[in-house]
Design a protein around this motif. Structure first.
Motif, PDB file in Angstrom:
ATOM      1  N   SER A 605     -11.098 -38.252  27.590  1.00  0.00           N
ATOM      2  CA  SER A 605      -9.782 -37.856  28.076  1.00  0.00           C
ATOM      3  C   SER A 605      -9.753 -36.367  28.365  1.00  0.00           C
ATOM      4  CB  SER A 605      -8.689 -38.240  27.064  1.00  0.00           C
ATOM      5  OG  SER A 605      -8.536 -37.272  26.058  1.00  0.00           O
ATOM      6  N   GLY A 606      -8.777 -35.974  29.150  1.00  0.00           N
ATOM      7  CA  GLY A 606      -8.640 -34.580  29.544  1.00  0.00           C
ATOM      8  C   GLY A 606      -8.087 -34.519  30.959  1.00  0.00           C
ATOM      9  N   GLY A 612     -13.462 -35.922  37.602  1.00  0.00           N
ATOM     10  CA  GLY A 612     -14.201 -34.742  37.182  1.00  0.00           C
ATOM     11  C   GLY A 612     -13.714 -33.533  37.949  1.00  0.00           C
ATOM     12  N   THR A 613     -13.517 -32.418  37.247  1.00  0.00           N
ATOM     13  CA  THR A 613     -13.013 -31.200  37.888  1.00  0.00           C
ATOM     14  C   THR A 613     -13.843 -30.819  39.107  1.00  0.00           C
ATOM     15  OG1 THR A 613     -12.162 -30.367  35.789  1.00  0.00           O
ATOM     16  CG2 THR A 613     -12.550 -28.742  37.514  1.00  0.00           C
ATOM     17  N   PHE A 614     -15.160 -31.044  39.009  1.00  0.00           N
ATOM     18  CA  PHE A 614     -16.054 -30.592  40.073  1.00  0.00           C
ATOM     19  C   PHE A 614     -16.510 -31.766  40.947  1.00  0.00           C
ATOM     20  CE2 PHE A 614     -16.426 -27.995  36.259  1.00  0.00           C
ATOM     21  CZ  PHE A 614     -15.953 -26.791  36.745  1.00  0.00           C
ATOM     22  N   SER A 615     -15.699 -32.818  40.956  1.00  0.00           N
ATOM     23  CA  SER A 615     -15.966 -33.991  41.801  1.00  0.00           C
ATOM     24  C   SER A 615     -17.371 -34.534  41.561  1.00  0.00           C
ATOM     25  CB  SER A 615     -15.773 -33.635  43.284  1.00  0.00           C
ATOM     26  OG  SER A 615     -15.681 -34.820  44.047  1.00  0.00           O
ATOM     27  N   GLU A 674     -12.496 -33.311  27.469  1.00  0.00           N
ATOM     28  CA  GLU A 674     -13.058 -32.355  28.419  1.00  0.00           C
ATOM     29  C   GLU A 674     -11.990 -31.397  28.904  1.00  0.00           C
ATOM     30  OE1 GLU A 674     -16.315 -33.000  31.623  1.00  0.00           O
ATOM     31  OE2 GLU A 674     -14.412 -33.435  32.632  1.00  0.00           O
ATOM     32  N   ALA A 675     -12.289 -30.111  28.844  1.00  0.00           N
ATOM     33  CA  ALA A 675     -11.394 -29.100  29.404  1.00  0.00           C
ATOM     34  C   ALA A 675     -11.641 -29.005  30.906  1.00  0.00           C
ATOM     35  CB  ALA A 675     -11.645 -27.744  28.750  1.00  0.00           C
ATOM     36  N   GLN A 676     -10.583 -28.756  31.644  1.00  0.00           N
ATOM     37  CA  GLN A 676     -10.747 -28.623  33.088  1.00  0.00           C
ATOM     38  C   GLN A 676     -11.688 -27.460  33.405  1.00  0.00           C
ATOM     39  OE1 GLN A 676      -7.404 -27.478  35.903  1.00  0.00           O
ATOM     40  NE2 GLN A 676      -7.521 -29.682  36.245  1.00  0.00           N
ATOM     41  N   PHE A 677     -11.480 -26.342  32.757  1.00  0.00           N
ATOM     42  CA  PHE A 677     -12.427 -25.234  32.710  1.00  0.00           C
ATOM     43  C   PHE A 677     -12.569 -24.850  31.242  1.00  0.00           C
ATOM     44  CE2 PHE A 677     -11.217 -24.922  37.142  1.00  0.00           C
ATOM     45  CZ  PHE A 677     -12.390 -24.543  37.763  1.00  0.00           C
TER      46      PHE A 677
END
Length: 924
Positions: A605-606, A612-615, A674-677
């Motif tokens: 989760s996140g 995924g933030t970076f696709s 997971e943190a986005q950044f």
């Protein structure tokens, strides 16, 4: 509503509102409802008069005048009803420190548009008592009884008509409910006396010790016990609780039935932290678990989560624990078997932002727990700060309106009203699976703690409280006056409770006299030691290939996005087929998939984790025409475990706290946040400091939660470069968690599987990559994930072109900078430098590191630590003393200079700094 609004509205709007009102009067706002009911009743009266015998044209003119007057009166009646429903709580007598309730200007006769002459007029509205006719004075009297007594109700803000009308019926019919039985009244007195007697006993026996007593708020125990007794009828089996320190000892002793001798031992001078197996914590932060017998014969398990002085930080942890238990019991649809209960203080519930974050979780698919019962112990003060200085809202509970939660305000000196509020709250939670608040307005008999002097800052309040009889004394007197209890029975009950406390002291003395720790083995176990035992986390290559191919499949006729099909899946398929070029996302999916096929669930989760933030992840496929979803990891084989992936709300503290709480009670699941950044983890620092890093030592609560924190200097500026590795390393001690910065997908694969496969449970903090997600050299072979492979804490140089004996320089690093160093060495044909990768920074595997550096005897005087982060950040100050101990020489540094900001904002400066630090690693 403006008096002219309905008449100015266009006909379509008027018709639409009238249609809504006809179906459900509560579905439109008060102004429209008043207009429509008044209009219909007035027209009905006019029709009746016209139809009366002898009515003529002259009478009709008079009737028109009468109907206008009647219409106006009916509108005022309906408006009065809606005003009491919306604002009656403002005139309720909620404050035990005040002899009377406040006057609400909106509820006066004048404000409602009535005069004394109206009081004997007949009132009749289908919106109250089924259209029963009554005089206006009786109508207003009933409304005051229902809405302005010692309980106040806020529910008209709820948008859902079904929910609102259910509450409306329950609240307005409560005056017809039978009086509580004698046994239930005596029970309520017992619960009050248990709390009061316990607190007074501590006050006398342990003079001057902090205990943060519940005195003044003892009705909290009445609410908890009422919920407990009501649960079996609803199918409830477990309670997961969280609360701050106010009243915690009383809850432990009287609600969870923690052995009194154990509690008293924690007060004694002999008490040492060893009795709780680690560093320990103060007694009013500790948790406890128990099973209670209810009067119905059913058993209910209760778990009180330990909590630090960050008062509301435990809220998401409790929610995660509750959801984990619901999963374990198979109660994932109705979620009635496990109920989360959160106890709040008034200042904290209004002041701490994590409360709003947790409320926002309440109806989200990945975080829903079937509704939480919130009990606010409203002392009307926070430490020394009064409400006027502590919040900008009317009530401390106004945050509840964020999610349309009903709020029941109740005078804490009215225990039977508190019990009624608790029953209503439980029934509501069980019917609608939504949060509900009980605001027990009470007071704090002593200061913030028992060594504090409240009269320093609130002399008037302290004086008033000092003159008040206790809630138990008031209720005892009430029961004596009504004949529910006689003096003999009341005295016997009091003596019974006092004898129990004395027995607890006696039992402790007996155990203490036997010598040693009287509670050896009865409390939590010591913190588990960390070990470096090799865990075989490899998976049969045939199985990896099978899983890999399943990851490429979508249902027949599924319209997959062309880019995903042509690039993402094509590259993944080629890697699986050839066994070469396994990138980060593929390794992750293979780790997840192999765990799932082995019967271990996975939760991720996140923010934006599905794509995924970076696709790079694309764990969920979306049909481009219908947005239908397909999750390959849930379609690997029959009987597999479930993969749960949830895009979270834009929160770090609440979501990480939730997943941490989930991990406490779900040992066989891989649980990742997971943190986005990586730097977004800053927003969850309290969860990291107070729970993830220290909870096993303080409270013996092992966790295996995994934090995935994108980290790496890519020229994106100070906000998106650093996951603050240095902060995690500073928190490391006693083998409490693992901090890693991997350089290969295979290492990531094995580390994820190791989290589930080994018996020791430790949090894992991963500095995950950004540019390395697609770096052509940051790939692994399928064989590196296959049988007889495992995680390695330190990686030797696998790209040397000379023998190790000829190396004169050792460069140590972790993470992304390795590839920059490798590239520089190859371009400049440097042969005398070896690059050693520390994949797991903490715990540092000294023996493995010793074995590697022993291969390089000529390099003992030139050890360099290279990092991307500024010198005062990253791993340098952590790793320096450890490497210097191994080499007996000063460790050299190659990296950015000290800085107050994690990174430069200019891309050009970043590039220059990066080039310089890489070059200096080979020359410093």
């Amino acid at each position: 509503m403006s008096a002219t609004l309905p008449f100015r509205a266009n006909q379509d709007l008027l018709d639409a509102k009238y249609s809504d009102w006809s179906k459900d009067p509560a579905s439109v706002d008060a102004g429209w409802a008043s207009f429509f009911e008044g209009f219909e009743l007035g027209m009905a009266e006019l029709a009746r008069r016209k139809a009366a015998p002898g009515a003529g044209s002259s009478a009709a003119a008079g009737d028109a005048t009468l109907s206008e007057s009647m219409l106006n009166f009916r509108m005022r009646v309906t408006n009065a009803l809606l005003t009491f429903r919306s604002l009656g709580h403002r005139a309720s007598h909620l404050d035990p420190l005040s002899p009377n309730g406040p006057v609400a200007p909106e509820l006066t006769m004048e404000a409602l548009g009535f005069s004394e002459a109206d009081l004997d007029r007949e009132v009749q509205t289908q919106m109250f008592r089924g259209g029963q006719a009554m005089k206006l004075k009786d109508f207003l009297g009933e409304l005051k009884t229902v809405y302005c007594s010692t309980s106040g109700f806020e529910f008209m803000h709820i948008h859902n008509p079904e929910v609102r009308n259910w509450l409306l019926e329950r609240i307005e019919n409560r005056t017809f409910e039978p009086a509580p039985s004698k046994d239930s009244q005596v029970d309520a007195l017992r619960w009050l006396l248990e709390a009061e007697t316990f607190e007074r006993f501590l006050h006398k026996r342990f003079v001057g010790q902090k205990r943060f007593s519940v005195e003044g708020g003892e009705s909290m125990l009445v609410a908890l016990e009422t919920i407990l007794e009501g649960m079996p009828a609803h199918g409830g089996k477990e309670i997961v609780m969280g609360m701050a320190h106010r009243g915690r000892l009383s809850v432990l002793a009287n609600f969870l039935r923690k052995p009194l001798e154990m509690l008293f031992y924690e007060f004694s001078e002999n008490y040492v932290p060893d009795t709780v197996g680690g560093d320990g914590d103060v007694k009013y932060h500790l948790g406890f678990e128990t099973i209670r017998d209810t009067r119905s014969g059913s058993k209910v398990a209760i778990s009180l989560a330990p909590n630090p002085s960050h008062l509301e930080a435990v809220d998401p942890v409790v929610e995660g624990m509750a959801r984990a238990r619901q999963r374990f019991l198979g109660d994932t649809i109705e979620r009635k078997q496990v109920i989360p209960i959160l106890l709040h203080g008034d200042a904290a519930v209004a002041g701490q932002g994590i409360v709003a974050e947790v409320l926002n979780l309440s109806q989200l698919p990945g975080y829903h727990t079937g509704g939480t019962i919130h009990v606010v112990v409203n002392n009307q003060i926070g430490f020394t700060t009064l409400p006027a200085d502590a919040r900008s809202t009317n009530y401390c509970t106004d945050v509840a309106k964020l999610i349309d939660a009903p709020v029941i305000h109740v005078n804490g000196d009215r225990p039977l009203e508190v019990a009624a509020a608790a029953r209503l709250a439980l029934d509501f939670r069980m019917k609608f699976a939504r949060d509900v608040f009980i605001d027990i307005v009470c007071y704090r008999r002593y200061g913030h703690n028992e060594t504090d002097e409240p009269a320093f800052t609130q002399p008037n309040m302290a004086r008033t409280i000092g003159s008040l009889p206790s809630t138990a004394a008031l209720f005892r007197q009430q029961l004596l006056q009504t004949g529910v209890l006689d003096e003999e029975g009341a005295n016997a009950l009091q003596k019974e409770l006092e004898d129990e406390l004395e027995a607890g002291v006696t039992d402790l003395a007996k155990k203490d006299g036997a010598g040693g720790n009287p509670f050896e083995g009865s409390t939590a176990q010591p913190q588990a030691a960390y070990d470096y035992n090799v865990i075989d986390t490899g998976v049969a290559r045939e199985q990896l290939t099978k899983i890999g191919k399943k990851l490429l499949e979508a249902p027949e006729g599924f319209n997959l996005h062309p880019t995903i099909a042509k690039r993402f899946l094509a590259a993944r398929g080629k890697a699986i087929e050839s066994g070469e070029g396994i990138d980060w996302a593929t390794a992750e999916s293979l780790a997840f998939g192999s765990l799932l096929t082995e019967g271990n669930g996975v939760r991720l989760s996140g923010q934006d984790v599905r794509r995924g933030t970076f696709s790079h992840r694309h764990s969920v496929f979306y049909d481009t025409q219908t947005r239908a979803r397909h999750i390959p990891l849930n379609n690997l084989e029959e009987g597999q475990a479930k993969f749960c992936v949830y895009n979270s709300l834009l929160s770090e503290a609440a979501v990480l706290g939730f997943d941490y709480g989930y991990s406490l009670l779900a040992a066989n699941l891989l649980i990742c946040w997971e943190a986005q950044f990586g730097d977004f983890v800053n927003g969850a620092q309290v969860i990291i400091d107070q729970f993830i890093a220290s909870a096993e030592s303080k409270w013996q609560r092992p966790s295996h939660v995994t934090l995935l924190l994108p980290h790496g200097y890519e020229g994106q500026g100070p906000e998106h470069s650093s996951a603050r590795m240095e902060r995690f390393l500073q928190l490391c001690a006693g083998g409490n968690m693992q901090v890693c910065n991997f350089t290969t997908p295979a290492q990531y694969f094995h580390a994820l599987r190791r989290q589930v496969k080994r018996s020791t449970r430790k949090p894992l903090v991963v500095m995950t990559p950004k540019s390395l997600l697609r770096h052509p050299r940051c790939v692994s072979k399928l064989d590196e994930l296959a049988e007889n492979t495992h995680f390695r804490e330190v990686l030797d140089d696998e790209n040397l072109t000379i023998s190790p004996e000829r190396v004169t320089r050792l460069i140590f690093c972790s993470g992304k900078v390795y590839y920059d160093l490798l590239d520089f060495r190859e371009k400049n044909k440097i042969k005398n430098a070896a690059i050693i990768r520390v994949e797991q920074l903490y715990p540092l595997n000294y023996e493995m590191l010793k074995g590697i550096v022993a291969k390089y005897p000529r390099a003992q005087k030139k050890w360099i630590w290279c990092q991307e982060e500024p010198r005062n950040m990253g791993a340098f100050y952590y790793i320096r003393p450890r490497l210097e101990e191994l080499s007996n020489h000063k460790l050299r540094y190659a990296g950015r200079e000290r800085s107050s900001s994690p990174a430069a904002g200019s891309k050009a400066i970043h590039v220059l700094e990066q080039e310089n630090l890489v070059e200096s690693a080979f020359s410093v």
